[in-house]
Design a protein around this motif. Structure first.
Motif, PDB file in Angstrom:
ATOM      1  N   GLU A  90       0.862  -1.180   0.000  1.00  0.00           N
ATOM      2  CA  GLU A  90       0.000   0.000   0.000  1.00  0.00           C
ATOM      3  C   GLU A  90       0.897   1.227   0.000  1.00  0.00           C
ATOM      4  OE1 GLU A  90      -3.268   0.574  -0.209  1.00  0.00           O
ATOM      5  OE2 GLU A  90      -3.641  -1.564  -0.423  1.00  0.00           O
ATOM      6  N   PRO A  91       0.759   2.112  -0.974  1.00  0.00           N
ATOM      7  CA  PRO A  91       1.586   3.316  -0.975  1.00  0.00           C
ATOM      8  C   PRO A  91       1.238   4.203   0.213  1.00  0.00           C
ATOM      9  CG  PRO A  91      -0.013   3.386  -2.756  1.00  0.00           C
ATOM     10  CD  PRO A  91      -0.148   2.047  -2.107  1.00  0.00           C
ATOM     11  N   ALA A  92       2.208   4.984   0.651  1.00  0.00           N
ATOM     12  CA  ALA A  92       2.021   5.881   1.794  1.00  0.00           C
ATOM     13  C   ALA A  92       1.173   7.078   1.374  1.00  0.00           C
ATOM     14  CB  ALA A  92       3.372   6.338   2.321  1.00  0.00           C
ATOM     15  N   THR A  93       0.040   7.258   2.042  1.00  0.00           N
ATOM     16  CA  THR A  93      -0.836   8.391   1.746  1.00  0.00           C
ATOM     17  C   THR A  93      -0.590   9.566   2.686  1.00  0.00           C
ATOM     18  OG1 THR A  93      -2.570   7.608   3.221  1.00  0.00           O
ATOM     19  CG2 THR A  93      -2.694   6.906   0.896  1.00  0.00           C
ATOM     20  N   GLY A  94       0.168   9.347   3.746  1.00  0.00           N
ATOM     21  CA  GLY A  94       0.396  10.399   4.726  1.00  0.00           C
ATOM     22  C   GLY A  94      -0.518  10.286   5.922  1.00  0.00           C
ATOM     23  N   ASP A  95      -1.406   9.305   5.917  1.00  0.00           N
ATOM     24  CA  ASP A  95      -2.311   9.092   7.043  1.00  0.00           C
ATOM     25  C   ASP A  95      -1.986   7.832   7.826  1.00  0.00           C
ATOM     26  OD1 ASP A  95      -3.861  11.383   6.836  1.00  0.00           O
ATOM     27  OD2 ASP A  95      -5.231  10.472   5.397  1.00  0.00           O
ATOM     28  N   GLY A  96      -0.894   7.154   7.477  1.00  0.00           N
ATOM     29  CA  GLY A  96      -0.506   5.926   8.151  1.00  0.00           C
ATOM     30  C   GLY A  96       0.516   6.191   9.236  1.00  0.00           C
ATOM     31  N   PRO A  97       0.911   5.133   9.933  1.00  0.00           N
ATOM     32  CA  PRO A  97       1.918   5.278  10.982  1.00  0.00           C
ATOM     33  C   PRO A  97       3.311   5.418  10.400  1.00  0.00           C
ATOM     34  CG  PRO A  97       1.294   2.994  10.764  1.00  0.00           C
ATOM     35  CD  PRO A  97       0.409   3.783   9.836  1.00  0.00           C
ATOM     36  N   SER A  98       4.183   6.048  11.146  1.00  0.00           N
ATOM     37  CA  SER A  98       5.592   6.138  10.766  1.00  0.00           C
ATOM     38  C   SER A  98       6.255   4.829  11.145  1.00  0.00           C
ATOM     39  CB  SER A  98       6.251   7.299  11.518  1.00  0.00           C
ATOM     40  OG  SER A  98       7.620   7.335  11.243  1.00  0.00           O
ATOM     41  N   ASP A  99       7.059   4.278  10.245  1.00  0.00           N
ATOM     42  CA  ASP A  99       7.738   3.014  10.522  1.00  0.00           C
ATOM     43  C   ASP A  99       9.180   3.098  10.036  1.00  0.00           C
ATOM     44  OD1 ASP A  99       8.367   0.452  11.232  1.00  0.00           O
ATOM     45  OD2 ASP A  99       6.851  -0.496   9.974  1.00  0.00           O
ATOM     46  N   ALA A 129       8.880   9.065  -6.219  1.00  0.00           N
ATOM     47  CA  ALA A 129       9.708  10.241  -6.503  1.00  0.00           C
ATOM     48  C   ALA A 129      10.627  10.582  -5.334  1.00  0.00           C
ATOM     49  CB  ALA A 129       8.821  11.431  -6.846  1.00  0.00           C
ATOM     50  N   GLY A 130      10.488   9.853  -4.238  1.00  0.00           N
ATOM     51  CA  GLY A 130      11.353  10.083  -3.084  1.00  0.00           C
ATOM     52  C   GLY A 130      10.880  11.169  -2.136  1.00  0.00           C
ATOM     53  N   LEU A 131       9.646  11.605  -2.300  1.00  0.00           N
ATOM     54  CA  LEU A 131       9.100  12.627  -1.406  1.00  0.00           C
ATOM     55  C   LEU A 131       8.617  11.971  -0.121  1.00  0.00           C
ATOM     56  CD1 LEU A 131       7.262  14.440  -4.246  1.00  0.00           C
ATOM     57  CD2 LEU A 131       9.042  15.471  -2.842  1.00  0.00           C
ATOM     58  N   PRO A 132       8.809  12.625   1.015  1.00  0.00           N
ATOM     59  CA  PRO A 132       8.390  12.024   2.280  1.00  0.00           C
ATOM     60  C   PRO A 132       6.885  12.157   2.507  1.00  0.00           C
ATOM     61  CG  PRO A 132       9.334  14.175   2.706  1.00  0.00           C
ATOM     62  CD  PRO A 132       9.499  13.908   1.220  1.00  0.00           C
ATOM     63  N   ALA A 133       6.319  11.121   3.075  1.00  0.00           N
ATOM     64  CA  ALA A 133       4.902  11.154   3.440  1.00  0.00           C
ATOM     65  C   ALA A 133       4.778  11.605   4.884  1.00  0.00           C
ATOM     66  CB  ALA A 133       4.281   9.772   3.274  1.00  0.00           C
ATOM     67  N   SER A 134       3.724  12.305   5.182  1.00  0.00           N
ATOM     68  CA  SER A 134       3.403  12.625   6.567  1.00  0.00           C
ATOM     69  C   SER A 134       3.014  11.315   7.255  1.00  0.00           C
ATOM     70  CB  SER A 134       2.250  13.625   6.616  1.00  0.00           C
ATOM     71  OG  SER A 134       1.989  14.045   7.937  1.00  0.00           O
ATOM     72  N   ALA A 135       2.874  11.346   8.548  1.00  0.00           N
ATOM     73  CA  ALA A 135       2.466  10.149   9.294  1.00  0.00           C
ATOM     74  C   ALA A 135       1.690  10.597  10.520  1.00  0.00           C
ATOM     75  CB  ALA A 135       3.685   9.322   9.700  1.00  0.00           C
ATOM     76  N   VAL A 136       0.902   9.680  11.050  1.00  0.00           N
ATOM     77  CA  VAL A 136       0.145   9.949  12.272  1.00  0.00           C
ATOM     78  C   VAL A 136       0.509   8.915  13.332  1.00  0.00           C
ATOM     79  CG1 VAL A 136      -1.791  11.090  11.118  1.00  0.00           C
ATOM     80  CG2 VAL A 136      -1.836   8.635  11.424  1.00  0.00           C
ATOM     81  N   GLY A 137       0.433   9.353  14.583  1.00  0.00           N
ATOM     82  CA  GLY A 137       0.710   8.461  15.704  1.00  0.00           C
ATOM     83  C   GLY A 137      -0.553   7.784  16.186  1.00  0.00           C
ATOM     84  N   PRO A 138      -0.429   6.956  17.203  1.00  0.00           N
ATOM     85  CA  PRO A 138      -1.592   6.224  17.736  1.00  0.00           C
ATOM     86  C   PRO A 138      -2.728   7.132  18.207  1.00  0.00           C
ATOM     87  CG  PRO A 138       0.455   5.383  18.666  1.00  0.00           C
ATOM     88  CD  PRO A 138       0.805   6.597  17.871  1.00  0.00           C
ATOM     89  N   SER A 139      -2.386   8.353  18.651  1.00  0.00           N
ATOM     90  CA  SER A 139      -3.415   9.272  19.130  1.00  0.00           C
ATOM     91  C   SER A 139      -4.088  10.032  17.991  1.00  0.00           C
ATOM     92  CB  SER A 139      -2.808  10.270  20.109  1.00  0.00           C
ATOM     93  OG  SER A 139      -1.870  11.101  19.439  1.00  0.00           O
ATOM     94  N   GLY A 170      -2.493  12.252  16.056  1.00  0.00           N
ATOM     95  CA  GLY A 170      -1.757  13.473  15.756  1.00  0.00           C
ATOM     96  C   GLY A 170      -0.638  13.215  14.758  1.00  0.00           C
ATOM     97  N   ARG A 171      -0.290  14.209  14.000  1.00  0.00           N
ATOM     98  CA  ARG A 171       0.801  14.103  13.027  1.00  0.00           C
ATOM     99  C   ARG A 171       2.131  13.913  13.737  1.00  0.00           C
ATOM    100  NH1 ARG A 171      -0.871  13.025   8.229  1.00  0.00           N
ATOM    101  NH2 ARG A 171      -3.011  13.671   8.185  1.00  0.00           N
ATOM    102  N   THR A 172       2.936  12.979  13.224  1.00  0.00           N
ATOM    103  CA  THR A 172       4.251  12.709  13.806  1.00  0.00           C
ATOM    104  C   THR A 172       5.389  12.991  12.820  1.00  0.00           C
ATOM    105  OG1 THR A 172       4.139  10.389  13.126  1.00  0.00           O
ATOM    106  CG2 THR A 172       3.358  10.927  15.351  1.00  0.00           C
TER     107      THR A 172
END
Length: 162
Positions: A10-19, A73-83, A85-87
């Motif tokens: 699954e591509p990173a949409t920016g709404d997943g967890p940081s890993d 393209a190598g662009l970073p995705a945003s991520a969200v934590g368990p709560s 909030g954006r991490t």
């Protein structure tokens, strides 16, 4: 086993967890998925430059296709934590307001400077998407925040106009 092998890529949409622990394996999966996307374009698009426009598969899954293009393209995705909030700072891809469109924002945790970076980062996102045949238009939304509205090119996305 675990992770992507069991769930599928699954591509990173920016709404997943940081890993951060799976960065190397993730990069290989992104390369493989992107190569598959280009192969789909070569096999299904007619014309002289089949890789230059989205394939029908992408038009039916625009959020997934745009997220894959940005990640490849190598662009970073945003991520969200368990709560919730954006991490992490980076792009966030979501369905647009019109059918078949996608909205790309540049988000990050409070105080991260993401709002200031969107002026330089969203044009980078737009350039990566335009290179792959998407139409990416930059807008200003409420409170002056910028975002991209992404859609297939005029003519339905096919190099032969069909």
């Amino acid at each position: 086993m675990g992770g992507e092998e069991e769930r599928g890529f699954e591509p990173a949409t920016g709404d997943g967890p940081s890993d951060p622990g799976q960065v190397r394996g993730r990069a290989a999966s992104v390369r493989s998925a992107f190569a598959g996307l280009l192969q789909i374009r070569r096999l299904t698009n007619g014309g002289t430059a089949p890789e230059s426009v989205p394939a029908s598969w992408e038009l039916h899954r625009p959020v997934r296709a745009v997220a894959l293009a940005l990640e490849a393209a190598g662009l970073p995705a945003s991520a969200v934590g368990p709560s919730g909030g954006r991490t992490e700072k980076g792009y966030r891809v979501a369905a647009g307001t019109s059918p078949g469109t996608v909205r790309v924002e540049w988000l990050g945790p409070s105080g991260s400077g993401a709002a200031y970076e969107e002026e330089s980062e969203l044009p980078r996102c737009a350039a990566a998407l335009r290179e792959l045949g998407w139409t990416a238009l930059l807008y200003r939304g409420p409170r002056g925040r910028r975002f991209l509205e992404v859609e297939p090119p005029a003519g339905g996305g096919r190099p032969d106009g069909r």
